[in-house]
Scaffold this motif. Structure first.
Motif, PDB file in Angstrom:
ATOM      1  N   LEU A  92      60.710   7.067  27.747  1.00 57.22           N
ATOM      2  CA  LEU A  92      59.944   6.035  28.431  1.00 57.22           C
ATOM      3  C   LEU A  92      58.552   6.014  27.831  1.00 57.22           C
ATOM      4  CD1 LEU A  92      59.229   4.043  30.765  1.00 57.22           C
ATOM      5  CD2 LEU A  92      58.590   6.073  32.102  1.00 57.22           C
ATOM      6  N   THR A  93      58.120   4.836  27.401  1.00 60.23           N
ATOM      7  CA  THR A  93      56.769   4.663  26.880  1.00 60.23           C
ATOM      8  C   THR A  93      55.990   3.754  27.824  1.00 60.23           C
ATOM      9  OG1 THR A  93      57.540   4.893  24.596  1.00 60.23           O
ATOM     10  CG2 THR A  93      55.370   3.902  24.935  1.00 60.23           C
ATOM     11  N   ILE A  94      54.900   4.277  28.372  1.00 63.82           N
ATOM     12  CA  ILE A  94      54.018   3.470  29.205  1.00 63.82           C
ATOM     13  C   ILE A  94      52.790   3.125  28.367  1.00 63.82           C
ATOM     14  CG2 ILE A  94      52.656   3.343  31.320  1.00 63.82           C
ATOM     15  CD1 ILE A  94      54.539   5.323  32.601  1.00 63.82           C
ATOM     16  N   ASP A  95      52.666   1.851  28.045  1.00 66.20           N
ATOM     17  CA  ASP A  95      51.549   1.390  27.220  1.00 66.20           C
ATOM     18  C   ASP A  95      50.323   1.114  28.076  1.00 66.20           C
ATOM     19  OD1 ASP A  95      53.044   1.326  24.769  1.00 66.20           O
ATOM     20  OD2 ASP A  95      54.005  -0.514  25.493  1.00 66.20           O
ATOM     21  N   PRO A  96      49.118   1.364  27.545  1.00 66.78           N
ATOM     22  CA  PRO A  96      47.907   1.028  28.294  1.00 66.78           C
ATOM     23  C   PRO A  96      47.821  -0.476  28.547  1.00 66.78           C
ATOM     24  CG  PRO A  96      47.393   2.455  26.419  1.00 66.78           C
ATOM     25  CD  PRO A  96      48.802   1.987  26.236  1.00 66.78           C
ATOM     26  N   LEU A  97      47.244  -0.835  29.677  1.00 64.93           N
ATOM     27  CA  LEU A  97      46.965  -2.235  29.976  1.00 64.93           C
ATOM     28  C   LEU A  97      45.841  -2.715  29.067  1.00 64.93           C
ATOM     29  CD1 LEU A  97      47.547  -4.617  31.980  1.00 64.93           C
ATOM     30  CD2 LEU A  97      45.653  -3.720  33.361  1.00 64.93           C
ATOM     31  N   ALA A  98      45.968  -3.930  28.523  1.00 64.72           N
ATOM     32  CA  ALA A  98      44.976  -4.423  27.561  1.00 64.72           C
ATOM     33  C   ALA A  98      43.598  -4.558  28.182  1.00 64.72           C
ATOM     34  CB  ALA A  98      45.434  -5.761  26.977  1.00 64.72           C
ATOM     35  N   SER A  99      43.516  -5.088  29.403  1.00 62.29           N
ATOM     36  CA  SER A  99      42.201  -5.260  30.030  1.00 62.29           C
ATOM     37  C   SER A  99      42.335  -5.347  31.535  1.00 62.29           C
ATOM     38  CB  SER A  99      41.501  -6.517  29.502  1.00 62.29           C
ATOM     39  OG  SER A  99      42.224  -7.676  29.853  1.00 62.29           O
ATOM     40  N   ALA A 100      41.275  -4.972  32.233  1.00 59.90           N
ATOM     41  CA  ALA A 100      41.193  -5.074  33.690  1.00 59.90           C
ATOM     42  C   ALA A 100      39.922  -5.836  34.038  1.00 59.90           C
ATOM     43  CB  ALA A 100      41.182  -3.688  34.325  1.00 59.90           C
ATOM     44  N   VAL A 122      43.134  -0.059  38.856  1.00 58.04           N
ATOM     45  CA  VAL A 122      41.860   0.594  38.543  1.00 58.04           C
ATOM     46  C   VAL A 122      41.934   1.220  37.155  1.00 58.04           C
ATOM     47  CG1 VAL A 122      40.218   2.353  39.269  1.00 58.04           C
ATOM     48  CG2 VAL A 122      41.546   1.112  40.989  1.00 58.04           C
ATOM     49  N   PRO A 123      40.959   0.969  36.294  1.00 62.52           N
ATOM     50  CA  PRO A 123      40.928   1.681  35.011  1.00 62.52           C
ATOM     51  C   PRO A 123      40.687   3.173  35.247  1.00 62.52           C
ATOM     52  CG  PRO A 123      39.545  -0.288  34.947  1.00 62.52           C
ATOM     53  CD  PRO A 123      39.903  -0.053  36.382  1.00 62.52           C
ATOM     54  N   THR A 124      41.656   4.001  34.913  1.00 63.56           N
ATOM     55  CA  THR A 124      41.554   5.450  35.051  1.00 63.56           C
ATOM     56  C   THR A 124      42.138   6.115  33.817  1.00 63.56           C
ATOM     57  OG1 THR A 124      43.710   5.596  36.149  1.00 63.56           O
ATOM     58  CG2 THR A 124      41.773   5.369  37.569  1.00 63.56           C
ATOM     59  N   LEU A 125      41.730   7.351  33.582  1.00 67.48           N
ATOM     60  CA  LEU A 125      42.232   8.135  32.465  1.00 67.48           C
ATOM     61  C   LEU A 125      42.205   7.301  31.181  1.00 67.48           C
ATOM     62  CD1 LEU A 125      45.181   9.891  34.349  1.00 67.48           C
ATOM     63  CD2 LEU A 125      42.871  10.772  33.922  1.00 67.48           C
ATOM     64  N   HIS A 126      43.357   7.178  30.482  1.00 66.94           N
ATOM     65  CA  HIS A 126      43.461   6.363  29.265  1.00 66.94           C
ATOM     66  C   HIS A 126      44.366   5.151  29.517  1.00 66.94           C
ATOM     67  CE1 HIS A 126      42.236  10.317  27.736  1.00 66.94           C
ATOM     68  NE2 HIS A 126      41.756   9.698  26.685  1.00 66.94           N
ATOM     69  N   ASN A 127      44.423   4.686  30.747  1.00 68.74           N
ATOM     70  CA  ASN A 127      45.427   3.693  31.135  1.00 68.74           C
ATOM     71  C   ASN A 127      45.043   2.252  30.855  1.00 68.74           C
ATOM     72  OD1 ASN A 127      47.371   5.506  32.201  1.00 68.74           O
ATOM     73  ND2 ASN A 127      46.071   5.806  33.993  1.00 68.74           N
ATOM     74  N   VAL A 128      43.772   1.965  30.614  1.00 71.39           N
ATOM     75  CA  VAL A 128      43.300   0.600  30.372  1.00 71.39           C
ATOM     76  C   VAL A 128      42.400   0.622  29.135  1.00 71.39           C
ATOM     77  CG1 VAL A 128      41.992  -1.343  31.309  1.00 71.39           C
ATOM     78  CG2 VAL A 128      43.424   0.030  32.822  1.00 71.39           C
ATOM     79  N   LEU A 129      42.564  -0.366  28.259  1.00 68.40           N
ATOM     80  CA  LEU A 129      41.806  -0.384  27.017  1.00 68.40           C
ATOM     81  C   LEU A 129      40.407  -0.975  27.179  1.00 68.40           C
ATOM     82  CD1 LEU A 129      44.584  -1.462  24.479  1.00 68.40           C
ATOM     83  CD2 LEU A 129      43.788   0.852  25.045  1.00 68.40           C
ATOM     84  N   ALA A 130      40.269  -1.989  28.042  1.00 64.67           N
ATOM     85  CA  ALA A 130      38.977  -2.660  28.193  1.00 64.67           C
ATOM     86  C   ALA A 130      38.801  -3.107  29.636  1.00 64.67           C
ATOM     87  CB  ALA A 130      38.864  -3.848  27.245  1.00 64.67           C
ATOM     88  N   ALA A 131      37.558  -3.162  30.085  1.00 68.10           N
ATOM     89  CA  ALA A 131      37.252  -3.619  31.442  1.00 68.10           C
ATOM     90  C   ALA A 131      36.143  -4.658  31.368  1.00 68.10           C
ATOM     91  CB  ALA A 131      36.832  -2.448  32.326  1.00 68.10           C
ATOM     92  N   SER A 144      33.978   9.771  42.759  1.00 69.03           N
ATOM     93  CA  SER A 144      35.273   9.377  43.329  1.00 69.03           C
ATOM     94  C   SER A 144      36.178   8.744  42.291  1.00 69.03           C
ATOM     95  CB  SER A 144      35.068   8.412  44.499  1.00 69.03           C
ATOM     96  OG  SER A 144      34.527   7.181  44.059  1.00 69.03           O
ATOM     97  N   ALA A 145      35.624   8.358  41.153  1.00 67.87           N
ATOM     98  CA  ALA A 145      36.411   7.760  40.067  1.00 67.87           C
ATOM     99  C   ALA A 145      37.026   8.861  39.206  1.00 67.87           C
ATOM    100  CB  ALA A 145      35.532   6.852  39.213  1.00 67.87           C
ATOM    101  N   VAL A 146      38.309   8.702  38.895  1.00 70.09           N
ATOM    102  CA  VAL A 146      38.962   9.621  37.966  1.00 70.09           C
ATOM    103  C   VAL A 146      38.337   9.445  36.583  1.00 70.09           C
ATOM    104  CG1 VAL A 146      41.159  10.221  36.886  1.00 70.09           C
ATOM    105  CG2 VAL A 146      41.093   9.528  39.282  1.00 70.09           C
ATOM    106  N   ASP A 147      38.176  10.545  35.837  1.00 74.80           N
ATOM    107  CA  ASP A 147      37.616  10.446  34.486  1.00 74.80           C
ATOM    108  C   ASP A 147      38.316   9.330  33.722  1.00 74.80           C
ATOM    109  OD1 ASP A 147      36.166  12.605  35.261  1.00 74.80           O
ATOM    110  OD2 ASP A 147      37.035  14.020  33.836  1.00 74.80           O
TER     111      ASP A 147
END
Length: 208
Positions: A92-100, A122-131, A144-147
């Motif tokens: 299973l490959t979960i790709d980062p979301l391009a933007s939030a 929510v952009p957290t960890l390495h899950n979103v590329l741009a905000a 309160s925000a995850v790194d």
């Protein structure tokens, strides 16, 4: 010589079993903050349904995870007249979301509040590329925000860094920036106004 399946009392002679390879198919999704559950099917020459486990089950964050098919407790396959089952795991490959995009509908101005982001992601960890944060909003990033690690962060409003850890690999730009705590590490930093009273800001290119 012998094959032992979980849930069966005795070993099975391989010479009486038909070799059968079961391949769990690969699967992929884009990060959406939801746990993965299930499968993308299997490659097998029989009409049968396995159970699934492995690190893919319940996986949320961007990355690669094992998909494991399991027939060991299926009495129609795992018996003396059945099969010598050989498993090949899928991935299973979960790709980062391009933007939030910030919507500000969460009832407060905290980065970590899901309701403040489009589709509650929510952009957290390495899950979103741009905000992206539109104008007329003040966003507070605190402990309160995850790194979080992004490639780019663009704010047309105000950004307050009060705690936590935020890494922006490429460009961080905002109209107004204030920092009283936390760690910001960014490739380049641009702000029309900037006020620093605490915390740490590391950047390779400063424009403020």
């Amino acid at each position: 010589i012998w094959r032992i399946y979980e849930g069966h009392t005795g070993p099975l002679l391989r010479s009486f079993l038909t070799s059968l390879t079961i391949t769990a198919n690969d699967d992929s999704k884009t990060y959406d903050g939801m746990e993965y559950s299930g499968d993308n099917g299997i490659t097998i020459g029989l009409d049968a349904s396995p159970s699934y486990d492995g690190s893919s089950q319940g996986a949320v964050n961007a990355g690669s995870y094992d998909i494991i098919a399991n027939f060991d407790s299926n009495s129609s396959l795992a018996n003396q007249q059945g099969y010598d089952l050989i498993y090949v795991n899928g991935t299973l490959t979960i790709d980062p979301l391009a933007s939030a995009t910030w919507t500000g509908l969460g009832g407060n101005n905290f980065w970590s509040t899901a309701g403040n982001w489009e589709n509650h992601i929510v952009p957290t960890l390495h899950n979103v590329l741009a905000a992206y944060i539109p104008s007329n909003y003040t966003v507070v990033y605190d402990s309160s925000a995850v790194d979080t690690t992004l490639n780019d962060l663009t704010s047309s409003g105000s950004f307050q860094m009060n705690g936590g850890n935020l890494t922006v690999n490429n460009s961080f730009s905002t109209d107004h920036y204030s920092q009283s705590g936390g760690f910001l590490n960014t490739g380049s930093f641009t702000a029309n106004q900037a006020e620093l009273s605490g915390g740490y800001l590391f950047t390779g290119d400063l424009s403020a």
